[in-house]
Scaffold this motif. Structure first.
Motif, mmCIF file in Angstrom:
data_model
loop_
_atom_site.group_PDB
_atom_site.id
_atom_site.type_symbol
_atom_site.label_atom_id
_atom_site.label_comp_id
_atom_site.label_asym_id
_atom_site.label_seq_id
_atom_site.Cartn_x
_atom_site.Cartn_y
_atom_site.Cartn_z
ATOM 1 N N VAL A 5 0.763 -1.176 -0.221
ATOM 2 C CA VAL A 5 -0.093 0.019 -0.051
ATOM 3 C C VAL A 5 0.817 1.483 0.073
ATOM 4 N N LYS A 6 2.003 1.261 0.718
ATOM 5 C CA LYS A 6 2.997 2.440 0.963
ATOM 6 C C LYS A 6 3.326 2.550 -0.712
ATOM 7 N N GLY A 7 3.715 1.453 -1.405
ATOM 8 C CA GLY A 7 4.366 1.624 -2.645
ATOM 9 C C GLY A 7 3.415 2.652 -3.683
ATOM 10 N N TYR A 8 2.118 2.575 -3.347
ATOM 11 C CA TYR A 8 1.154 3.210 -4.299
ATOM 12 C C TYR A 8 1.385 4.796 -4.281
ATOM 13 N N ARG A 9 2.212 5.239 -3.350
ATOM 14 C CA ARG A 9 2.791 6.754 -2.998
ATOM 15 C C ARG A 9 4.056 7.163 -4.116
ATOM 16 N N MET A 10 4.671 6.128 -4.467
ATOM 17 C CA MET A 10 5.602 6.210 -5.366
ATOM 18 C C MET A 10 5.295 6.454 -6.816
ATOM 19 N N LEU A 30 3.340 3.509 -35.959
ATOM 20 C CA LEU A 30 4.101 3.051 -34.787
ATOM 21 C C LEU A 30 4.141 4.175 -33.699
ATOM 22 N N ASN A 31 3.856 3.644 -32.411
ATOM 23 C CA ASN A 31 3.697 4.773 -31.269
ATOM 24 C C ASN A 31 4.461 4.208 -29.986
ATOM 25 N N ALA A 32 5.721 5.112 -29.431
ATOM 26 C CA ALA A 32 6.202 4.661 -28.172
ATOM 27 C C ALA A 32 6.462 5.977 -27.260
ATOM 28 N N ASP A 33 6.135 5.685 -26.006
ATOM 29 C CA ASP A 33 6.259 6.695 -25.091
ATOM 30 C C ASP A 33 6.466 6.240 -23.795
ATOM 31 N N LEU A 34 7.090 7.212 -23.054
ATOM 32 C CA LEU A 34 7.232 6.872 -21.391
ATOM 33 C C LEU A 34 6.060 7.693 -20.876
ATOM 34 N N THR A 35 5.636 7.236 -19.746
ATOM 35 C CA THR A 35 4.266 7.879 -19.180
ATOM 36 C C THR A 35 4.675 7.992 -17.728
ATOM 37 N N LEU A 36 4.727 9.066 -17.071
ATOM 38 C CA LEU A 36 5.064 9.306 -15.663
ATOM 39 C C LEU A 36 3.870 9.776 -15.085
ATOM 40 N N ALA A 37 3.455 9.082 -13.679
ATOM 41 C CA ALA A 37 2.165 9.585 -12.861
ATOM 42 C C ALA A 37 2.758 9.650 -11.468
ATOM 43 N N ILE A 38 2.445 10.779 -11.045
ATOM 44 C CA ILE A 38 2.672 11.284 -9.639
ATOM 45 C C ILE A 38 1.630 11.282 -8.879
ATOM 46 N N PRO A 39 1.189 10.493 -7.632
ATOM 47 C CA PRO A 39 0.279 11.082 -7.024
ATOM 48 C C PRO A 39 0.228 12.192 -6.062
ATOM 49 N N ILE A 40 -0.026 13.219 -5.998
ATOM 50 C CA ILE A 40 0.195 14.488 -5.224
ATOM 51 C C ILE A 40 -0.890 14.384 -3.920
ATOM 52 N N TYR A 41 -2.098 14.131 -4.314
ATOM 53 C CA TYR A 41 -2.950 13.873 -2.958
ATOM 54 C C TYR A 41 -3.775 13.011 -3.255
ATOM 55 N N ASN A 42 -4.087 11.998 -2.418
ATOM 56 C CA ASN A 42 -5.299 11.104 -2.571
ATOM 57 C C ASN A 42 -5.609 10.774 -1.358
ATOM 58 N N PRO A 43 -6.681 11.165 -0.909
ATOM 59 C CA PRO A 43 -7.170 10.682 0.568
ATOM 60 C C PRO A 43 -7.596 9.450 0.794
ATOM 61 N N LEU A 79 -5.770 6.906 -0.537
ATOM 62 C CA LEU A 79 -4.522 6.301 -0.667
ATOM 63 C C LEU A 79 -4.145 6.406 0.907
ATOM 64 N N TYR A 80 -3.966 7.673 1.430
ATOM 65 C CA TYR A 80 -3.627 7.880 2.839
ATOM 66 C C TYR A 80 -4.234 7.302 3.789
ATOM 67 N N GLY A 81 -5.429 7.203 3.415
ATOM 68 C CA GLY A 81 -6.190 6.467 4.533
ATOM 69 C C GLY A 81 -6.015 5.014 4.585
ATOM 70 N N ASN A 82 -5.693 4.426 3.340
ATOM 71 C CA ASN A 82 -5.335 3.184 3.261
ATOM 72 C C ASN A 82 -4.048 2.588 3.969
ATOM 73 N N ILE A 83 -3.378 3.642 3.852
ATOM 74 C CA ILE A 83 -1.932 3.309 4.510
ATOM 75 C C ILE A 83 -2.073 3.289 6.065
ATOM 76 N N LYS A 84 -2.893 4.104 6.635
ATOM 77 C CA LYS A 84 -3.162 4.015 8.137
ATOM 78 C C LYS A 84 -4.175 3.070 8.399
ATOM 79 N N THR A 85 -4.891 2.444 7.471
ATOM 80 C CA THR A 85 -5.733 1.402 7.901
ATOM 81 C C THR A 85 -4.741 -0.097 7.765
ATOM 82 N N THR A 86 -3.748 0.087 7.015
ATOM 83 C CA THR A 86 -2.967 -1.187 6.723
ATOM 84 C C THR A 86 -2.148 -1.258 8.083
ATOM 85 N N LYS A 87 -1.646 0.090 8.504
ATOM 86 C CA LYS A 87 -0.790 0.078 9.715
ATOM 87 C C LYS A 87 -1.747 -0.538 10.981
ATOM 88 N N ALA A 88 -2.912 -0.137 10.939
ATOM 89 C CA ALA A 88 -3.812 -0.637 12.197
ATOM 90 C C ALA A 88 -4.140 -2.057 12.106
#
Length: 441
Positions: free
Chosen positions: A61-66, A109-122, A124-133
């Motif tokens: 779950v913590k890996g989803y923040r990366m 032909l198509n080739a590309d690199l896609t970068l996705a960065i989660p800035i804020y996801n309530p 996701l951060y709630g799930n991190i606390k849930t997994t800790k609990a």
């Protein structure tokens, strides 16, 4: 040379036999049995794997923040190029009329690199606390299972000690019964007793021998249960320390029992889940993304064959705001709130039950400790009466019935003595468990 080899072979055989004998006579203390169960008990090994799995899930779950970086590539060959409708007014024709036209080239032909960065996801951060609990809940469940196994090992070990001590008493009684039978048979040969007295003495001896056989089988069964809890093979020969160190133990410092801690951890998990639902219900999610790549167009017909590549790139921010999801989140919150209410009542129940169990265990310990002095005195008195009755019987002052009655009183006092000891030890064990001191070595 052959004689030397024979001596070496004989020495090796004797060494192996002696080593096997020593292993067969290995005596296990209660602490050693508990240590073996902690390492080899299958239930605890399963719990350890579940704990490791819970930690890994927390890392997932913590890996989803990366940030996420993906490489995408595809190739398309159009056997029929897609059609587009062109308004004829563009070429000077009438308005409202269209002409089909095919655009593009067959090779794409198509080739590309896609970068996705989660800035804020309530969520996701709630799930991190849930997994800790959830991990904390699993940890306490693991400790609770360990406590239960240690409690079972200790209870079974005490039972084995009591049976072993009762076997010692029975062996001593059998020796006395054999001596009594011998004396009675001697008196019969002198025509001082009847054959009925001899039969009574022999019957008493047979009863004791049968009792010993039954206790021996029971002792083996208890040892098998102990070996199972310790995670040892049933074929392994073990013995226990039969000495029972009875001493008055002061009461322990009361801490929160694991049953109460488990209920508190469940309540904490539910609170975390409901907070996550509340945040994901109203707060938006914000993500950044970027793409960089190339697009290739190719044509394989003469006279203009080509394959050309063109760069492409973009970057942006995506905002997602929850507006309405069919009341699903609201229903989930209501469901979790009912679970929280039930867990709160369960926590109060656990706390009340722990207080009752601690109070009862203290009373049982105090009662057993007070009774211990009396049963010890009773046992000494019964043994003294039995010895005096034996002497009186030899002098012809009492009958064999009086001897058997005195012996029965000794047996009764022995069993009460053992029962008082095990009552004290088990009460102490319960008090350790309920006061949260069982796992403290």
């Amino acid at each position: 040379m052959k004689l030397v080899s024979a001596h070496k072979l004989l020495f090796s055989m004797l060494f192996v036999l002696n080593l096997s004998f020593l292993q067969a006579q290995e005596v296990w203390t209660l602490e050693q049995c508990i240590d073996s169960a902690e390492v080899h008990n299958k239930r605890l090994r399963i719990n350890a794997l579940e704990m490791e799995s819970s930690l890994q899930q927390e890392n997932v779950v913590k890996g989803y923040r990366m940030p996420k970086l993906n490489l995408n590539a595809d190739y398309k060959y159009f056997t029929d190029l897609p059609y587009q409708l062109m308004p004829m007014s563009v070429f000077g024709g009438p308005d409202g009329q269209f002409k089909e036209a095919q655009f593009g080239v067959p090779h794409h032909l198509n080739a590309d690199l896609t970068l996705a960065i989660p800035i804020y996801n309530p969520e996701l951060y709630g799930n991190i606390k849930t997994t800790k609990a959830a991990t904390e809940l699993t940890r306490i469940q693991n400790l609770k299972s360990k406590e239960e196994v240690f409690f079972e090992v200790s209870s079974v070990y005490y039972n084995a000690q009591i049976i072993a001590r009762s076997l010692d008493f029975i062996d001593s009684n059998i020796v006395n019964a054999k001596q009594l039978l011998k004396n009675v048979e001697l008196l019969q040969t002198q025509e001082l007793l009847t054959g009925t007295d001899v039969k009574r003495a022999r019957l008493k001896l047979l009863q004791l021998e049968k009792e010993r056989e039954t206790s021996s089988v029971k002792y083996e069964r208890v040892l098998n249960v102990l070996k199972f809890l310790m995670g040892r093979p049933l074929s392994e020969s073990i013995d226990i320390d039969q000495s029972i160190a009875f001493k008055k133990i002061e009461n322990y410092e009361a801490t929160s029992s694991l049953s109460v801690q488990l209920a508190e951890a469940r309540a904490e998990l539910l609170y975390t889940q409901i907070n996550t639902l509340n945040k994901s219900r109203y707060l938006p999610s914000l993500n950044a993304f970027a793409t960089y790549g190339t697009t290739g167009y190719g044509y394989d017909q003469e006279p203009n064959r080509f394959l050309n590549f063109y760069p492409k790139g973009l970057a942006g921010i995506q905002l997602s705001m929850p507006l309405f999801n069919g009341m699903v989140t609201k229903r989930k919150i209501q469901h979790k709130q009912l679970e929280i209410d039930a867990t709160s009542i369960q926590l109060e129940l656990m706390q009340d039950q722990a207080e009752v169990n601690i109070e009862n265990a203290i009373k049982e310990k105090n009662n057993a400790n007070t009774a211990m002095e009396m049963v010890e005195e009773q046992l000494k008195l019964a043994e003294s009466i039995y010895d005096q009755t034996i002497l009186q019987h030899r002098e012809g002052l009492v009958s064999l019935t009086d001897v058997i009655m005195a012996e029965n009183e000794v047996n009764k006092a022995q069993m009460e003595y053992l029962a008082t000891i095990i009552e004290y030890l088990k009460a102490d064990l319960k008090l350790k468990k309920e006061s949260g001191n069982l796992l403290i070595k």
